[in-house]
Design a protein around this motif. Structure first.
Motif, short mmCIF file in Angstrom:
data_model
loop_
_atom_site.label_atom_id
_atom_site.label_comp_id
_atom_site.label_asym_id
_atom_site.label_seq_id
_atom_site.Cartn_x
_atom_site.Cartn_y
_atom_site.Cartn_z
N GLU A 7 0.83 -1.20 0.00
CA GLU A 7 0.00 0.00 0.00
C GLU A 7 0.87 1.25 0.00
N ARG A 8 1.98 1.21 0.73
CA ARG A 8 2.87 2.38 0.77
C ARG A 8 3.43 2.67 -0.63
N GLU A 11 0.69 4.38 -2.62
CA GLU A 11 0.53 5.78 -2.22
C GLU A 11 1.68 6.63 -2.75
N ASP A 16 -4.63 5.70 -5.22
CA ASP A 16 -5.45 5.32 -4.07
C ASP A 16 -5.15 3.85 -3.75
N PRO A 17 -4.69 3.54 -2.55
CA PRO A 17 -4.38 2.14 -2.20
C PRO A 17 -5.58 1.21 -2.27
#
Length: 203
Positions: A7-8, A11, A16-17
């Motif tokens: 997810e990082r 981002e 958008d994760p």
């Protein structure tokens, strides 16, 4: 931990994760994955055709020039592989399934579609997957003709499903009243292939 790192990265890339399904990681590459060899065709695709048959009122076949004469459209969508990579904003151009549908006129009994590809490969989907916005018989990716290893001259693009449902080297679509497991489904892959539900395997 894997999810937070993935997810990082999403981002940091400005996305958008929530677009990344569970268990996936983002890549800007397009890895090559398939069973068997890449088919070889003559440059002019002489003798090549694509058919739609089964539960239709008008079974049809198109040569390569005939297929190219059909209206085309472009779609941009995220693609997700069962091997855990995801690629955002992949652009495909080709003939919309809706164009083919209107020509062959599926019967009310047509509930499933079997994509038939080279070397006996098949992928099975409910016909509703084909009716989804963005379903396409793709001839181009990223503004250029498909590379041979990515399915040239024709591949199916099924939006919102793991990418094995988007059969490469497509030669026919058979509409059926009943389902039949495709190549990978016979090896235990999940029938529905929803990446956000992590429907990778049936066991």
């Amino acid at each position: 931990m894997f999810r937070s790192r993935a997810e990082r990265k999403v981002e940091e890339a400005g996305y958008d994760p929530a677009r990344l399904p569970p268990g996936q990681y983002l890549t800007d590459k397009w890895p090559v994955l398939h069973a068997g060899d890449v088919p070889s065709y003559p440059a002019d695709l002489a003798g090549w055709d694509f058919r739609v048959h089964g539960e239709v009122d008008e079974p049809l076949a198109w040569s390569w020039p005939e297929l190219q004469a059909l209206p085309t459209t472009s779609v941009t969508q995220d693609i997700h592989c069962v091997t855990r990579w995801s690629r955002f904003d992949a652009e495909f151009t080709g003939v919309a399934w809706a164009t083919i549908r209107d020509l062959v006129r599926p019967r009310p009994s047509a509930h499933f579609a079997i994509a038939h590809a080279e070397a006996g490969f098949t992928a099975n989907i409910p016909i509703s997957f084909l009716e989804a916005e963005g379903a396409l018989l793709a001839t181009h990716a990223g503004g250029a003709p498909l590379e041979p290893e990515h399915g040239w001259p024709l591949r199916l693009v099924v939006p919102g499903k793991y990418f094995w449902k988007s059969a490469k080297w497509l030669r026919a679509i058979e509409l059926r009243a009943t389902d039949a497991p495709g190549f990978w489904e016979r090896y235990g892959y999940h029938n529905d292939a929803d990446p956000f539900e992590e429907q990778r395997y049936a066991f």
